[in-house]
Design an enzyme around this catalytic site. Structure first.
Site, short mmCIF file in Angstrom:
data_model
loop_
_atom_site.label_atom_id
_atom_site.label_comp_id
_atom_site.label_asym_id
_atom_site.label_seq_id
_atom_site.Cartn_x
_atom_site.Cartn_y
_atom_site.Cartn_z
N ASP A 135 0.19 -29.48 17.48
CA ASP A 135 1.64 -29.56 17.67
C ASP A 135 2.06 -28.96 19.00
OD1 ASP A 135 1.79 -28.49 14.25
OD2 ASP A 135 1.64 -30.53 15.02
N GLU B 79 8.18 -37.45 12.23
CA GLU B 79 8.22 -35.99 12.42
C GLU B 79 8.23 -35.66 13.91
OE1 GLU B 79 5.15 -35.05 8.73
OE2 GLU B 79 4.34 -35.39 10.73
C1 6LW Z 1 3.75 -30.55 11.70
C2 6LW Z 1 4.01 -32.02 11.66
C3 6LW Z 1 2.62 -32.50 11.66
O1 6LW Z 1 4.85 -29.76 11.39
O2 6LW Z 1 1.85 -31.62 10.94
O3 6LW Z 1 1.30 -33.63 13.21
C4 6LW Z 1 2.66 -30.46 10.65
N1 6LW Z 1 2.25 -33.57 12.31
O4 6LW Z 1 4.70 -32.53 12.76
C5 6LW Z 1 1.83 -29.21 10.77
O5 6LW Z 1 1.08 -29.26 11.96
#
Ligand code: 6LW
Length: 472
Positions: free
Chosen positions: A16, A179
């Site tokens: 991230d 996300e």
């Molecule tokens: C993060 C979300 C994800 O908050 O995994 O890669 C979660 N996507 O964006 C934890 O890394």
């Protein structure tokens, strides 16, 4: 040397990534879950070679570390610089909702106590300031069903939400898990870049745009704009990007990816790592392509602990509370099952630990979590190779070891796994056991972190004279 398409610019579990630029300097932050100190900050002048300069989370007032479960705690952050101050916003998923804001005069810190924003329940918060100085938080939430990107205006210093959160984008029609939003201004457009498809093999980077940072947003001819899904590329799970404009006006992206190995479904063992890509613009849409920047090889380290350096982190406990460095090495005490660990950054490596446990019981181990770890337990001079898989403890072998030397090697797999882990003790390196490394992979253990190597004390106090870690 290999290129940034295949080699992470920040290896080891550094998921991230969030990047910002201040003049000629770049700064990078990562999620750290239950490990503290949390949210490492790195500095670079070229986006390729990075130096760890500190951590945002260094005390309970910022993040009560003890309450975090494995892969809980600190999820994806966003790092920005505005009006002469660094800002970081992040979710502590153990906090029952809400986002945490921190600010600092310099990336190295000191970072403020947490400013807690209530009422923005979700993950992956982003910070962006509009021309009139309004601060917008965009974040991923399931508040009205499926994952979507929500947004609200805030007063960051007061920690106040200034308007009603609203959905600004529901994601691409054929991809779930929308996300990791980040909002950027370029020319007359505002771009919302997100991660979609979930952080596994279907992961990808998507983008939409609007003339207004609040939307409505329009999609490009197709999303995702960058992915390795359904390819034979050795780097998989590519997604969760943050874009940055260089001084010369060109753009780049940092994103996460995993280096898989072994027979299908293939396994990644060091967690999600940070990669660099290039961004071109066509018809005012971002086009992401691999970077051909040369990435220096992973170097090892030798630590004799004249100080407890920033590479050492602990799950659920502040390391300085139970580990003290000095002229005789590192004294480590029992700490409710925690220990001091360094991220494993190489795919094939050897580690050598000199440890004294005269009246203590200590473990030299590689872990993903408390249910998936392997190492050597020393009780006095008795060494026992132990393996915990799915919470079941297995004894692999034992021997007397008056030398106080533990070896752990990651070697090529004999069973189509990602590697094998070999445990040995003593100056003569007597092997005590060998396990298939797939059992210390995310595909088996689940979760968001990656392998770490370190020392955990069960009883008493151990003295660690030296830790050597060398890529093969
Ligand atoms: C993060 C979300 C994800 O908050 O995994 O890669 C979660 N996507 O964006 C934890 O890394």
């Amino acid at each position: 040397m290999t290129t940034a398409e295949f080699a992470p610019v920040v290896p080891g579990f550094h998921p991230d990534p969030s990047v910002c630029r201040v003049g000629d300097d770049y700064y990078l932050a990562h999620s750290t879950f239950e490990y503290v100190p949390g949210v490492p900050i790195r500095h670079s002048r070229d986006l390729v070679t990075w130096t760890l300069v500190g951590h945002v989370l260094t005390r309970d007032a910022q993040f009560p570390a003890a309450r975090s479960r494995a892969s809980g705690g600190i999820y994806a952050p966003t790092l920005r610089h505005h009006d002469g101050r660094f800002w970081l916003i992040v979710t502590d998923v153990g906090d029952g909702g809400g986002q945490r804001l921190f600010h600092a005069p310099a990336a190295e810190g000191p970072w403020s106590d947490a400013i807690v924003l209530r009422g923005l329940d979700g993950i992956d918060p982003d910070l962006a300031w509009t021309e009139d100085g309004t601060c917008l938080v965009s974040y991923c939430s399931w508040a009205d069903g499926g994952s979507a990107i929500w947004q609200a205006a805030i007063d960051p210093l007061a920690g106040l939400v200034l308007d009603e959160p609203r959905v600004i984008w529901r994601g691409s029609p054929d991809m779930g898990h929308t996300e990791g939003p980040h909002l950027y201004r370029r020319g007359d457009w505002w771009y919302l870049v997100t991660a979609e498809g979930g952080t596994e093999r279907g992961h990808g980077i998507s983008a939409v745009r609007s003339r207004d940072p609040r939307g409505p947003f329009e999609a490009p001819p197709s999303n995702p704009i960058y992915t390795h899904r359904s390819t034979e590329h050795p780097v998989q799970n590519v997604g969760h990007a943050d874009l940055v404009e260089r001084v010369d006006g060109s753009w780049a992206a940092v994103h996460l990816g995993v280096r898989t190995a072994g027979y299908t479904p293939s396994f990644h063992v060091n967690g999600r790592e940070t990669f660099l890509a290039e961004v071109d613009w066509r018809d005012d849409w971002p086009v992401i392509r691999p970077s051909d920047a040369e990435v220096p090889p992973v170097t090892g380290f030798v630590d004799r602990f004249d100080a407890l350096g920033p590479r050492w982190v602990s799950p659920g406990a502040w390391p300085e509370r139970f580990a003290r460095a000095g002229a005789d090495g590192l004294e480590v005490e029992a700490a409710e099952g925690s220990g001091v660990y360094a991220r494993v950054e190489a795919l094939s490596w050897e580690a050598r630990v000199e440890i004294e446990t005269p009246d203590a019981v200590a473990h030299v181990e590689v872990r993903l979590d408390d249910r998936h770890r392997v190492g050597v337990r020393r009780d006095g001079s008795r060494a026992t190779a132990t393996w915990t898989v799915g919470g079941v403890d297995v004894v692999l072998g034992e021997a007397d070891d008056p030398d106080g030397i533990v070896w752990i090697d990651s070697v090529p797999s004999e069973t189509a796994g990602p590697d094998d882990l070999v445990l040995a003790v003593g100056a003569d390196r007597r092997a005590l056991g060998r396990i298939d490394g797939r059992y210390l992979s995310t595909e088996v253990a689940t979760g968001f972190t990656g392998r770490v190597l370190g020392i955990r004390v069960e009883r008493g106090a151990a003295r660690v004279r030296e830790v050597r870690f060398a890529p093969r």
